[in-house]
Design a protein around this motif. Structure first.
Motif, PDB file in Angstrom:
ATOM      1  N   ARG A 165       2.170  -6.822  -5.822  1.00  0.00           N
ATOM      2  CA  ARG A 165       3.459  -7.434  -5.534  1.00  0.00           C
ATOM      3  C   ARG A 165       3.241  -8.623  -4.587  1.00  0.00           C
ATOM      4  O   ARG A 165       2.392  -8.576  -3.705  1.00  0.00           O
ATOM      5  N   ASN A 166       4.012  -9.687  -4.784  1.00  0.00           N
ATOM      6  CA  ASN A 166       3.899 -10.811  -3.852  1.00  0.00           C
ATOM      7  C   ASN A 166       4.434 -10.414  -2.485  1.00  0.00           C
ATOM      8  O   ASN A 166       5.410  -9.684  -2.382  1.00  0.00           O
ATOM      9  N   LEU A 167       3.794 -10.911  -1.458  1.00  0.00           N
ATOM     10  CA  LEU A 167       4.267 -10.629  -0.100  1.00  0.00           C
ATOM     11  C   LEU A 167       5.299 -11.674   0.312  1.00  0.00           C
ATOM     12  O   LEU A 167       5.264 -12.809  -0.154  1.00  0.00           O
ATOM     13  N   THR A 168       6.196 -11.278   1.195  1.00  0.00           N
ATOM     14  CA  THR A 168       7.169 -12.225   1.723  1.00  0.00           C
ATOM     15  C   THR A 168       6.573 -12.938   2.932  1.00  0.00           C
ATOM     16  O   THR A 168       5.562 -12.510   3.483  1.00  0.00           O
ATOM     17  N   LEU A 169       7.247 -14.010   3.336  1.00  0.00           N
ATOM     18  CA  LEU A 169       6.798 -14.760   4.505  1.00  0.00           C
ATOM     19  C   LEU A 169       6.673 -13.840   5.720  1.00  0.00           C
ATOM     20  O   LEU A 169       5.686 -13.865   6.448  1.00  0.00           O
ATOM     21  N   THR A 194      -6.958  -7.973   8.012  1.00  0.00           N
ATOM     22  CA  THR A 194      -7.815  -8.905   7.270  1.00  0.00           C
ATOM     23  C   THR A 194      -7.518  -8.916   5.770  1.00  0.00           C
ATOM     24  O   THR A 194      -7.789  -9.909   5.100  1.00  0.00           O
ATOM     25  N   ALA A 195      -6.960  -7.829   5.250  1.00  0.00           N
ATOM     26  CA  ALA A 195      -6.576  -7.828   3.830  1.00  0.00           C
ATOM     27  C   ALA A 195      -5.435  -8.824   3.617  1.00  0.00           C
ATOM     28  O   ALA A 195      -5.424  -9.594   2.648  1.00  0.00           O
ATOM     29  N   ILE A 196      -4.504  -8.838   4.561  1.00  0.00           N
ATOM     30  CA  ILE A 196      -3.390  -9.801   4.486  1.00  0.00           C
ATOM     31  C   ILE A 196      -3.911 -11.220   4.713  1.00  0.00           C
ATOM     32  O   ILE A 196      -3.490 -12.165   4.045  1.00  0.00           O
ATOM     33  N   LEU A 197      -4.858 -11.351   5.650  1.00  0.00           N
ATOM     34  CA  LEU A 197      -5.452 -12.672   5.899  1.00  0.00           C
ATOM     35  C   LEU A 197      -6.085 -13.209   4.612  1.00  0.00           C
ATOM     36  O   LEU A 197      -5.884 -14.370   4.248  1.00  0.00           O
ATOM     37  N   ALA A 198      -6.835 -12.354   3.923  1.00  0.00           N
ATOM     38  CA  ALA A 198      -7.487 -12.774   2.677  1.00  0.00           C
ATOM     39  C   ALA A 198      -6.445 -13.232   1.653  1.00  0.00           C
ATOM     40  O   ALA A 198      -6.617 -14.245   0.975  1.00  0.00           O
ATOM     41  N   ARG A 199      -5.339 -12.489   1.577  1.00  0.00           N
ATOM     42  CA  ARG A 199      -4.290 -12.873   0.625  1.00  0.00           C
ATOM     43  C   ARG A 199      -3.583 -14.158   1.055  1.00  0.00           C
ATOM     44  O   ARG A 199      -3.180 -14.965   0.216  1.00  0.00           O
ATOM     45  N   ALA A 200      -3.452 -14.347   2.357  1.00  0.00           N
ATOM     46  CA  ALA A 200      -2.822 -15.578   2.856  1.00  0.00           C
ATOM     47  C   ALA A 200      -3.682 -16.795   2.498  1.00  0.00           C
ATOM     48  O   ALA A 200      -3.165 -17.851   2.133  1.00  0.00           O
ATOM     49  N   ILE A 201      -5.001 -16.630   2.585  1.00  0.00           N
ATOM     50  CA  ILE A 201      -5.898 -17.748   2.235  1.00  0.00           C
ATOM     51  C   ILE A 201      -5.803 -18.046   0.735  1.00  0.00           C
ATOM     52  O   ILE A 201      -5.738 -19.199   0.324  1.00  0.00           O
ATOM     53  N   THR A 202      -5.761 -16.981  -0.061  1.00  0.00           N
ATOM     54  CA  THR A 202      -5.588 -17.176  -1.506  1.00  0.00           C
ATOM     55  C   THR A 202      -4.280 -17.922  -1.785  1.00  0.00           C
ATOM     56  O   THR A 202      -4.228 -18.808  -2.644  1.00  0.00           O
TER      57      THR A 202
END
Ligand code: GDP
Length: 325
Positions: A4-8, A20-28
């Motif tokens: 699922r896409n994350l919100t802001l 860091t999992a969220i960080l990785a997705r933020a970079i993507t």
């Protein structure tokens, strides 16, 4: 994927807790070329600019095989033991989204890859169209928002990527080898002028004498170049990334530089100038991608290519006509 896409808000909170999992997705997300991703990515990066930790950004360059990953693994481990949080962003000029990257290969830095206070990530430099689009600056900001306070930007010393990295970091370290003529290669390529420190690696075993000779040779060569800062002379040292010798000295050098740069105000001045460059480069990339991603322009370019090739029209006139469309 099926995620699922994350919100802001979810991105912001994930980064705040150092996830860091969220960080990785933020970079993507910031690397995405999709229009809706870009909007969210830009909002997120804007938010992160003022919600990040103080950091030191360190560029590390050198030819393949000089020992960059061994060095970063070693100094990174030292910094972890001092309670720092270490991010490594590897810029590989040959990489793109689909082919992955050798530099970002996590097995190159096994200790950092498994530590929860370290984060290793490749930064692709080519988009699907083959254009250079680096989101490294955005990636740095995201890492800082996730609490990483020492950021290494690693790049292969083979092309123009060094000067691009120089424009993103506070301190630029060149790794060299002795006895390969490489001491002088750095001078030829103009990298020595931008280095704040040069470390001659592999100062161990039979190499020891050679590296010390190279050190004094380089030190003398450095005197020919003007100083970049009133408060700093480029330091030349030797180290063995493999044996962990001289690594703490290099960290002390970096700390000394940063503290002088902060005291003189140069640190913040440089970062401000870098942010100005960030704007110009982003405009440049955005215009370019808008132009080339427009499907109509691909056909139009093709028709003009023939005319330019056959001397029927100048490149300038062709561009003018293309831009008008
Ligand atoms: P990179 O391509 O610049 O990232 O280089 P690597 O870190 O992968 O190192 C290349 C090779 O040199 C590897 O086989 C390392 O084990 C070796 N190496 C790295 N640092 C040293 C060092 O300080 N001394 C010696 N003798 N070998 C080293």
């Amino acid at each position: 994927g099926s995620k699922r896409n994350l919100t802001l808000k979810e991105f912001q909170e994930g980064l705040k807790t150092g996830n860091t999992a969220i960080l990785a997705r933020a970079i993507t997300l910031v690397e995405s070329t999709k229009a809706e991703d870009k909007i969210l990515a830009n909002q997120l990066v804007s938010h992160c600019l003022s919600n990040s930790v103080d950091s030191v950004r360190i560029g590390v360059t050198g030819i393949p095989g000089v020992g960059k990953s061994t060095f970063i693994e070693n100094i990174g481990s030292l910094l972890l033991s001092k309670g720092k949080k270490v991010a490594v962003i590897a810029i590989d000029p040959s990489s793109n989204h689909s082919s992955g990257s050798i530099l970002g290969d996590k097995t190159r830095m096994p200790h950092l890859a498994q530590s929860k206070n370290a984060f290793v990530r490749p930064s692709p430099t080519r988009n699907a169209l083959g254009g250079v689009t680096t989101k490294t600056r955005e990636t740095i900001v995201l890492c800082e928002a996730a609490g990483f306070n020492v950021i290494f930007i690693e790049t292969v010393g083979v092309g123009q990527s060094e000067t691009a990295v120089y424009d993103m970091v506070d301190f630029f370290l060149l790794l060299n080898l002795a006895g390969t003529g490489d001491e002088l290669q750095g001078i030829k390529r103009g990298i020595i002028e931008i280095a704040d420190a040069i470390a001659i690696n592999k100062a161990d075993g039979d190499n020891l004498k050679k590296t010390h000779q190279a050190q004094s040779q380089l030190q003398r060569a450095m005197e020919l170049f003007p100083d970049k800062y009133s408060f700093w002379k480029t330091k030349v040292s030797t180290c063995s990334a493999m044996e962990g010798m001289g690594i703490d000295t290099i960290w002390k050098t970096i700390q000394e530089f940063v503290s002088l740069a902060r005291r003189t105000g140069s640190f913040e001045v440089k970062r401000k100038l870098q942010r100005e460059k960030w704007l110009y480069q982003t405009i440049d990339e955005e215009l370019r991608s808008q132009f080339f991603e427009d499907n109509n322009s691909a056909d139009a370019i093709k028709s003009f290519l023939k005319k330019v090739r056959d001397k029927q029209i100048s490149a300038g006139e062709a561009t003018q006509l293309l831009m008008r469309k």
